[in-house]
Design an enzyme around this catalytic site. Structure first.
Site, PDB file in Angstrom:
ATOM      1  N   GLY A   1      -4.599   5.449   6.126  1.00 22.66           N
ATOM      2  CA  GLY A   1      -3.838   5.932   4.934  1.00 22.66           C
ATOM      3  C   GLY A   1      -4.580   7.991   4.741  1.00 22.66           C
ATOM      4  O   GLY A   1      -4.460   8.404   4.758  1.00 22.66           O
ATOM      5  N   ARG A   2      -6.183   7.267   4.832  1.00 13.05           N
ATOM      6  CA  ARG A   2      -6.963   9.176   5.059  1.00 13.05           C
ATOM      7  C   ARG A   2      -8.153   8.232   4.525  1.00 13.05           C
ATOM      8  O   ARG A   2      -8.699   9.449   3.959  1.00 13.05           O
ATOM      9  CB  ARG A   2      -6.670   9.121   3.122  1.00 13.05           C
TER      10      ARG A   2
ATOM     11  N   ASP B   1     -15.363  -0.876   1.802  1.00 18.80           N
ATOM     12  CA  ASP B   1     -14.350   0.001   0.313  1.00 18.80           C
ATOM     13  C   ASP B   1     -14.082  -0.613  -1.120  1.00 18.80           C
ATOM     14  O   ASP B   1     -13.161  -1.023  -1.619  1.00 18.80           O
ATOM     15  CB  ASP B   1     -12.811  -1.169   0.684  1.00 18.80           C
TER      16      ASP B   1
ATOM     17  N   GLY C   1      -3.120  11.650   1.242  1.00 21.42           N
ATOM     18  CA  GLY C   1      -4.500  11.820   2.560  1.00 21.42           C
ATOM     19  C   GLY C   1      -5.784  12.135   1.842  1.00 21.42           C
ATOM     20  O   GLY C   1      -6.347  12.219   2.321  1.00 21.42           O
TER      21      GLY C   1
ATOM     22  N   GLY D   1      -2.697   1.112   7.603  1.00 17.46           N
ATOM     23  CA  GLY D   1      -4.226   1.566   8.174  1.00 17.46           C
ATOM     24  C   GLY D   1      -5.350   2.187   7.174  1.00 17.46           C
ATOM     25  O   GLY D   1      -4.776   1.997   6.263  1.00 17.46           O
TER      26      GLY D   1
ATOM     27  N   LYS E   1     -14.025   9.593   5.033  1.00 16.92           N
ATOM     28  CA  LYS E   1     -12.722   9.192   3.751  1.00 16.92           C
ATOM     29  C   LYS E   1     -12.291  10.571   2.907  1.00 16.92           C
ATOM     30  O   LYS E   1     -12.886  11.068   2.414  1.00 16.92           O
ATOM     31  CB  LYS E   1     -13.157   8.218   2.875  1.00 16.92           C
TER      32      LYS E   1
ATOM     33  N   ASP F   1      -7.220  -6.196   3.283  1.00 17.32           N
ATOM     34  CA  ASP F   1      -7.806  -4.933   4.282  1.00 17.32           C
ATOM     35  C   ASP F   1      -8.820  -4.350   3.656  1.00 17.32           C
ATOM     36  O   ASP F   1      -9.420  -3.341   4.210  1.00 17.32           O
ATOM     37  CB  ASP F   1      -6.282  -4.318   4.040  1.00 17.32           C
ATOM     38  N   ASN F   2      -9.654  -4.932   2.348  1.00 19.19           N
ATOM     39  CA  ASN F   2     -10.281  -3.883   2.141  1.00 19.19           C
ATOM     40  C   ASN F   2     -11.946  -5.470   2.223  1.00 19.19           C
ATOM     41  O   ASN F   2     -13.090  -5.090   1.721  1.00 19.19           O
ATOM     42  CB  ASN F   2     -10.903  -4.381   0.209  1.00 19.19           C
TER      43      ASN F   2
HETATM   44  P1  AMP Z   1      -7.465   0.840  -0.480  1.00 16.77           P
HETATM   45  O1  AMP Z   1      -6.712   0.572  -2.451  1.00 16.77           O
HETATM   46  O2  AMP Z   1      -8.111   2.772  -0.869  1.00 16.77           O
HETATM   47  O3  AMP Z   1      -8.346   0.151   0.026  1.00 16.77           O
HETATM   48  O4  AMP Z   1      -5.737   1.526  -0.008  1.00 16.77           O
HETATM   49  C1  AMP Z   1      -4.751   1.050   0.571  1.00 16.77           C
HETATM   50  C2  AMP Z   1      -4.229   1.230   1.115  1.00 16.77           C
HETATM   51  O5  AMP Z   1      -3.293   2.891   0.979  1.00 16.77           O
HETATM   52  C3  AMP Z   1      -4.864   2.025   2.835  1.00 16.77           C
HETATM   53  O6  AMP Z   1      -4.258   1.476   3.401  1.00 16.77           O
HETATM   54  C4  AMP Z   1      -5.150   3.075   2.668  1.00 16.77           C
HETATM   55  O7  AMP Z   1      -5.072   4.135   3.547  1.00 16.77           O
HETATM   56  C5  AMP Z   1      -4.208   3.779   1.695  1.00 16.77           C
HETATM   57  N1  AMP Z   1      -3.883   5.031   0.491  1.00 16.77           N
HETATM   58  C6  AMP Z   1      -4.958   5.212  -0.571  1.00 16.77           C
HETATM   59  N2  AMP Z   1      -4.415   6.112  -0.766  1.00 16.77           N
HETATM   60  C7  AMP Z   1      -4.489   7.078  -0.389  1.00 16.77           C
HETATM   61  C8  AMP Z   1      -4.091   8.145  -0.285  1.00 16.77           C
HETATM   62  N3  AMP Z   1      -4.280   8.910  -1.618  1.00 16.77           N
HETATM   63  N4  AMP Z   1      -3.070   8.412   0.848  1.00 16.77           N
HETATM   64  C9  AMP Z   1      -2.919   7.788   2.115  1.00 16.77           C
HETATM   65  N5  AMP Z   1      -3.074   6.601   2.183  1.00 16.77           N
HETATM   66  C10 AMP Z   1      -3.732   6.449   0.898  1.00 16.77           C
HETATM   67 MG    MG Z   2      -9.015  -0.674   1.008  1.00 20.08          MG
END
Ligand code: AMP
Ligand code: MG
Length: 478
Positions: free
Chosen positions: A86-87, A256, A120, A84, A107, A246-247
């Site tokens: 997350g940040r 993403d 986050g 979801g 972001k 998810d990307n």
């Molecule tokens: P990403 O690798 O950026 O596509 O993120 C994959 C998942 O990890 C998604 O659900 C993001 O929201 C979560 N996520 C990535 N980095 C962080 C972070 N620093 N804090 C919280 N959630 C994160």
């Molecule tokens: Mg992502």
């Protein structure tokens, strides 16, 4: 322009309300005026104080109704339901006079219910990389989310080492990912899945509601737009690096950004993601992985479509990808019509560039040189005779269509960029920005805004990487 919040309001049980956690000493480091104009944000938020008031005060118009979206995703082939925003925070939908809707998404906004163990936050390094890449791709004509602005700060964020935190506002049609549909299907929340489909039709594909089978039309549209996107990535040498579902955007846009790379030396097996030990997302795997991802998404359509219908939609992927790729390659070589036989010539060229480890972009641009001859081409390669033989075959092929040379070279230059966002160029811009100087980011953005032009004053931005910038390992942490 007015702000709307349709996703947050109509799908309120699929999101969580989130307030933005401000950063320490925020600074408006980059602002995309052209995009702001397009979204009709005009100059409203070009001043740091108005933007920060909207974002960081409790009743700020970009803070009040922000939500984190729930989704899941197949990551490196394995299903993960615990994803979801997350940040990230969906701030609002900006709807223009012409009723075009843009998601504004922040972001690095701080923790949300989906942060798991994360903080986050986003680091300056990764927000700059996203900003530069989305604008570079856009200017190459590759569909992508866009970067509206970047906010730097003095906030310390811990990754492999302490870094500074930053925020990025990006804009695109929507943030609906393959993983949104997958999540509600896989968790057997079929009423929510139904609501998500209905929302997607009403908000993004209203014409499909008049079709005989709206779900079929939607799946087909996603299949075709994904094929178009991948054809462009492959033709321009872009490697995404983390093609988890998810990307993947349902709009067929690049989305993403992580440890992506534009190819320097042409290596079809190139892996840009330091953590991708098996090369699942290597450059030449992207077409197959996108189909794998479409298959994963298609499961969520099974309550609405028969297996035959799903197969019928998915089988269009390969044909579309091949025809789009052939068309793009035809433009790169200066062919008007591309036959299967031409693709042999294309593949021989690619094999030669790969065999001699030449630069992907420079090799193609050389083909647009008005003084090109067999010797000059051979000089570019190690295997001179192979290069010369290929060139003879190429000349013979060009002679089959009588396009005036000037005209041909002009159109070829519009398909073969001189300037791409090489990783070392991004790193130079990041290094300067980390000392507080965003001048190099601005210069790079300017150069990349006209990637097909000669721009002799910026010749050095077209150069291949120095030793330190070759095969850079890009960390997945961001
Ligand atoms: P990403 O690798 O950026 O596509 O993120 C994959 C998942 O990890 C998604 O659900 C993001 O929201 C979560 N996520 C990535 N980095 C962080 C972070 N620093 N804090 C919280 N959630 C994160
Ligand atoms: Mg992502």
């Amino acid at each position: 322009m007015h702000f709307d919040h349709t996703y947050a309001q109509k799908l309120s049980d699929m999101v969580s309300q989130v307030r933005i956690s401000p950063l320490l000493e925020p600074k408006l480091a980059l602002y995309n005026e052209q995009l702001a104009e397009e979204i009709e944000l005009k100059n409203e938020f070009s001043q740091a104080d108005t933007l920060f008031a909207a974002l960081f005060t409790p009743d700020g118009c970009l803070n009040q109704q922000g939500v984190a979206q729930k989704y899941g995703g197949h990551q490196f082939g394995g299903w993960n339901p615990d994803l979801g925003d997350g940040r990230g925070v969906l701030l609002a939908e900006a709807v223009t006079e012409k009723q075009q809707s843009w998601d504004l998404h922040l972001k690095g906004a701080g923790k949300t219910p989906y942060s798991r163990f994360g903080d986050g936050r986003a680091v300056l390094r990764s927000t700059i990389r996203e900003y530069l890449a989305s604008e570079a791709l856009h200017n190459l004509g590759i569909p992508t989310s866009r970067a509206l602005c970047l906010i730097s700060s003095k906030e310390i964020v811990y990754r492999e080492q302490p870094e500074t935190g930053a925020m990025l506002i990006r804009a695109c049609q929507s943030h609906i990912r393959f993983g949104h549909f997958e999540y509600f299907y896989q968790s057997n929340q079929l009423d929510k899945l139904d609501k998500l489909f209905n929302y997607t039709f009403q908000q993004h594909y209203p014409s499909f509601l008049d079709h005989e089978n709206p779900h079929y039309s939607l799946l087909e549209q996603i299949v075709l737009s994904t094929a178009d996107l991948i054809a462009k990535w492959q033709a321009f040498g872009f490697c995404h690096g983390v093609m988890n579902t998810d990307n993947m955007s349902i709009h067929g846009i690049t989305f993403d950004f992580g440890p992506y790379a534009f190819l320097d030396t042409f290596d079809p097996d190139y892996i840009c993601n330091h953590s991708d030990h098996n090369g699942r997302y290597a450059f030449d795997q992207q077409p197959g992985v996108a189909l794998w991802n479409l298959n994963a998404l298609a499961h969520a359509f099974t309550p609405y479509l028969s297996i035959d219908q799903i197969k019928q939609a998915l089988t269009q992927y390969e044909t579309r990808l091949q025809s789009q790729y052939a068309e793009l390659m035809g433009q790169k070589f200066g062919f008007k019509r591309v036959s299967n036989h031409d693709m042999q010539l294309v593949n021989q060229w690619l094999a030669l560039v790969a065999q001699d480890k030449r630069d992907y972009t420079q090799s193609f641009r050389l083909l647009c040189d008005e003084n090109l001859n067999a010797n000059k081409l051979a000089d570019h390669f190690i295997d001179r005779s192979k290069a010369q033989n290929w060139y003879q075959a190429y000349l013979a092929r060009l002679a089959e269509e009588s396009i005036p040379k000037n005209e041909r070279l002009m159109t070829m230059k519009e398909a073969n960029p001189k300037f791409i966002l090489r990783n070392y160029l991004a790193q130079n811009a990041i290094n300067a920005a980390e000392t507080g100087d965003f001048g190099e980011c601005e210069r790079l953005l300017k150069v990349l805004s006209n990637p097909f032009d000669e721009q002799p004053d910026f010749e050095h931005y077209a150069q291949t990487p120095p030793d330190w910038g070759q095969s850079m390992e890009i960390s997945c942490s961001s």
